[in-house]
Design a protein around this motif. Sequence first.
Motif, mmCIF file in Angstrom:
data_model
loop_
_atom_site.group_PDB
_atom_site.id
_atom_site.type_symbol
_atom_site.label_atom_id
_atom_site.label_comp_id
_atom_site.label_asym_id
_atom_site.label_seq_id
_atom_site.Cartn_x
_atom_site.Cartn_y
_atom_site.Cartn_z
ATOM 1 N N PHE A 186 51.184 12.347 11.225
ATOM 2 C CA PHE A 186 50.640 11.126 10.602
ATOM 3 C C PHE A 186 50.876 11.173 9.093
ATOM 4 O O PHE A 186 51.091 12.247 8.520
ATOM 5 N N THR A 187 50.839 9.998 8.488
ATOM 6 C CA THR A 187 51.090 9.899 7.042
ATOM 7 C C THR A 187 49.777 9.556 6.327
ATOM 8 O O THR A 187 48.812 9.122 6.975
ATOM 9 N N PRO A 188 49.739 9.694 5.014
ATOM 10 C CA PRO A 188 48.541 9.292 4.266
ATOM 11 C C PRO A 188 48.205 7.813 4.500
ATOM 12 O O PRO A 188 47.029 7.443 4.573
ATOM 13 N N ASP A 189 49.213 6.971 4.656
ATOM 14 C CA ASP A 189 48.961 5.542 4.915
ATOM 15 C C ASP A 189 48.192 5.341 6.215
ATOM 16 O O ASP A 189 47.300 4.502 6.303
ATOM 17 N N PHE A 190 48.569 6.108 7.221
ATOM 18 C CA PHE A 190 47.865 5.994 8.502
ATOM 19 C C PHE A 190 46.398 6.355 8.315
ATOM 20 O O PHE A 190 45.507 5.651 8.784
ATOM 21 N N VAL A 191 46.156 7.439 7.571
ATOM 22 C CA VAL A 191 44.777 7.884 7.369
ATOM 23 C C VAL A 191 43.982 6.792 6.638
ATOM 24 O O VAL A 191 42.849 6.465 7.036
ATOM 25 N N SER A 192 44.578 6.190 5.619
ATOM 26 C CA SER A 192 43.872 5.111 4.889
ATOM 27 C C SER A 192 43.590 3.945 5.818
ATOM 28 O O SER A 192 42.498 3.364 5.804
ATOM 29 N N ALA A 193 44.580 3.607 6.636
ATOM 30 C CA ALA A 193 44.412 2.452 7.532
ATOM 31 C C ALA A 193 43.295 2.692 8.542
ATOM 32 O O ALA A 193 42.681 1.751 9.052
ATOM 33 N N MET A 194 43.014 3.959 8.836
ATOM 34 C CA MET A 194 41.973 4.276 9.830
ATOM 35 C C MET A 194 40.558 4.220 9.243
ATOM 36 O O MET A 194 39.578 4.293 9.984
ATOM 37 N N GLU A 195 40.463 4.119 7.920
ATOM 38 C CA GLU A 195 39.140 4.207 7.297
ATOM 39 C C GLU A 195 38.106 3.233 7.843
ATOM 40 O O GLU A 195 36.982 3.643 8.170
ATOM 41 N N PRO A 196 38.451 1.941 7.967
ATOM 42 C CA PRO A 196 37.440 1.018 8.521
ATOM 43 C C PRO A 196 36.998 1.411 9.931
ATOM 44 O O PRO A 196 35.812 1.343 10.266
ATOM 45 N N LYS A 197 37.940 1.848 10.739
ATOM 46 C CA LYS A 197 37.600 2.241 12.117
ATOM 47 C C LYS A 197 36.680 3.456 12.112
ATOM 48 O O LYS A 197 35.748 3.558 12.902
ATOM 49 N N LEU A 198 36.973 4.364 11.206
ATOM 50 C CA LEU A 198 36.175 5.582 11.101
ATOM 51 C C LEU A 198 34.742 5.242 10.685
ATOM 52 O O LEU A 198 33.767 5.759 11.247
ATOM 53 N N LYS A 199 34.642 4.339 9.730
ATOM 54 C CA LYS A 199 33.322 3.911 9.247
ATOM 55 C C LYS A 199 32.521 3.309 10.401
ATOM 56 O O LYS A 199 31.351 3.612 10.616
ATOM 57 N N GLN A 200 33.206 2.474 11.170
ATOM 58 C CA GLN A 200 32.565 1.841 12.324
ATOM 59 C C GLN A 200 32.137 2.894 13.354
ATOM 60 O O GLN A 200 31.046 2.825 13.916
ATOM 61 N N ALA A 201 33.008 3.879 13.554
ATOM 62 C CA ALA A 201 32.695 4.930 14.538
ATOM 63 C C ALA A 201 31.448 5.707 14.108
ATOM 64 O O ALA A 201 30.591 6.023 14.940
ATOM 65 N N PHE A 202 31.331 5.990 12.827
ATOM 66 C CA PHE A 202 30.136 6.702 12.349
ATOM 67 C C PHE A 202 28.887 5.835 12.560
ATOM 68 O O PHE A 202 27.829 6.340 12.954
ATOM 69 N N ALA A 203 29.035 4.538 12.310
ATOM 70 C CA ALA A 203 27.886 3.637 12.509
ATOM 71 C C ALA A 203 27.528 3.568 13.992
ATOM 72 O O ALA A 203 26.346 3.630 14.369
ATOM 73 N N ASP A 204 28.542 3.487 14.844
ATOM 74 C CA ASP A 204 28.307 3.434 16.302
ATOM 75 C C ASP A 204 27.610 4.705 16.778
ATOM 76 O O ASP A 204 26.700 4.664 17.610
ATOM 77 N N MET A 205 28.056 5.844 16.229
ATOM 78 C CA MET A 205 27.465 7.132 16.610
ATOM 79 C C MET A 205 25.975 7.158 16.271
ATOM 80 O O MET A 205 25.151 7.580 17.083
ATOM 81 N N LYS A 206 25.656 6.643 15.084
ATOM 82 C CA LYS A 206 24.245 6.635 14.675
ATOM 83 C C LYS A 206 23.423 5.761 15.592
ATOM 84 O O LYS A 206 22.328 6.140 16.029
ATOM 85 N N ALA A 207 23.952 4.575 15.884
ATOM 86 C CA ALA A 207 23.220 3.633 16.742
ATOM 87 C C ALA A 207 23.003 4.259 18.116
ATOM 88 O O ALA A 207 21.896 4.238 18.663
ATOM 89 N N LEU A 208 24.080 4.844 18.641
ATOM 90 C CA LEU A 208 23.998 5.462 19.977
ATOM 91 C C LEU A 208 22.945 6.567 19.994
ATOM 92 O O LEU A 208 22.097 6.622 20.885
ATOM 93 N N GLU A 209 22.978 7.401 18.967
ATOM 94 C CA GLU A 209 22.045 8.533 18.953
ATOM 95 C C GLU A 209 20.597 8.099 18.756
ATOM 96 O O GLU A 209 19.685 8.837 19.098
ATOM 97 N N SER A 210 20.419 6.899 18.199
ATOM 98 C CA SER A 210 19.025 6.487 18.011
ATOM 99 C C SER A 210 18.535 5.613 19.166
ATOM 100 O O SER A 210 17.487 4.992 19.082
#
Length: 528
Positions: A32-56
């Motif tokens: 993967f390239t640095p561009d790919f990692v940047s492009a994944m940021e919104p998805k990653l943010k959402q995944a962290f939020a989903d994880m929190k919701a799920l765990e609570s």
Amino acid sequence: MDLATELWQRYQDWLYYHAELGLYVDISRMRFTPDFVSAMEPKLKQAFADMKALESGAIANPDEQRMVGHYWLRAPELAPTVDLRQDIVTTVDRIEAFVRDVHTGAVHPPNAAKFTNILSIGIGGSALGPQFVAQCLATAEPPLQISFIDNTDPDGIDLVLAQLGDRLATTLAIVISKSGGTPEAANGAKEVQYAYEQAGLDFSKYAVAVTGKDSSLEKLAKQSGWLDVFPMWDWVGGRTSELSAVGLLPAALQGVDIRAMLQGAKIMDAATRVENLKQNPAALLAIAWYFSGNGKGEKDMVVLPYKDRLLLFSRYLQQLIMESLGKEKDLAGNTVYQGIAVYGNKGSTDQHAYVQQLREGVANFFATFIEVLHDSDKPHPEVEVGITSGDYLSGLLQGTRQALYENGRDSITVTIPTVSALNVGALIALYERTVSFYASFVNVNAYHQPGVEAGKKAAAKVLALQTRLMELLKAEGGKLSLEQIAEKIAATSEIEVLYRIVRHLHANQRLHLEGELSKPASLLVSLN
Ligand SMILES: O=P(O)(O)OC[C@H]1O[C@H](O)[C@H](O)[C@@H](O)[C@@H]1O
């Protein structure tokens, strides 16, 4: 920079290390390239939020209207209600107390001082975790030896029972089924009960159930006075149930330190809550999966543990990943046909089987190497000057990783110090969370399995047709062609199914066939 220096830098840049577990994750050989990692940021943010919701305690499994709580199993304090917390804690305590009683002989078979064996009956999530753990944490002389019945195959059942032989009289049978209604598990229980009865043994004095509240299995176990019943909860999915009673009971009976497994998972869960890609091993794995398959599962995951004890890890992951991610619809109702195909056995064994294709054939996969640093607790000879068998295993892993990479084949490497209860718990938790993250990236419900029902329903229809066929044959008495049968039982559109039923029953001497076996239309069917 030359390629070697560049790769070494990339390796260090991306290397994840968990100090307490001694666990490493290396995704540097995924291109993967640095561009790919940047492009994944919104998805990653959402995944962290989903994880929190799920765990609570959010309804993370919307179409079954269920919470998803496998993370609470190892951190009951995080469960959203006092009752849930209590249930989790009490269950582990009850398992330990029961296991202590079995080990000391306080709970024993009617005609012997102690149980010597366990027969675990269950399928899917009610078998794969227990089988994986049984193999990877096996010892030469466990307090109880375990065998499994994980199918409705009479010949398979015969073999397991024959291997047990007279020891059936000292075998504890554990029937594991969350729903309590899965036919394979129910059939296994009936078959085993029959075997005990044939041996003059009262099954209820040998049987324990692990099942959901109010399931038919729970009712049966309670009504028949089985030794004990341990709970499964609707907020734990079968494929994430290894750290519930499903996995803990058989593991503890075999002498596995279940508190250490839970602790390993708990430590890993904490590590995978860190909202920073490079410091979160599950997030690293999930983005690597996403990169490799373009977020569409375009590449298969080949799991290659270089350790015999981890042979069943790929099979365990197969269910965890494929049943969770393999979905037709996403959460918005779009048709997406998601999933990641998982297969593998172990290295270096597989190098002498299919690694040829991995290296040179169709490049439709990425590899996951599972590396174990500690070779063995025993002294071993040198197989060449200065070289041990363990050095070979290690060298072959590195060599294969390198050879694959040179030919454009990416890989991930997960490294653990040793195969211990702690690390096995951590590995399970690592992959459970990775699946949660990846599911969030591709917006699928990872916690239901609607597709499994279709085959079950179709099978039920086949069996119903068999019943109608047999009733007809009994009523008519004579010989009938398949066509006549189909007409008489109003199943003309299912004549091929009928033919295959008849062929199976004939092979098992349950009915008689006349005519040419190669020409189904010529066959005449009768009961004798
Ligand atoms: O534990 P049980 O209810 O018997 O279920 C056993 C298995 O059967 C099903 O078909 C599901 O697809 C699996 O997720 C589950 O683990």
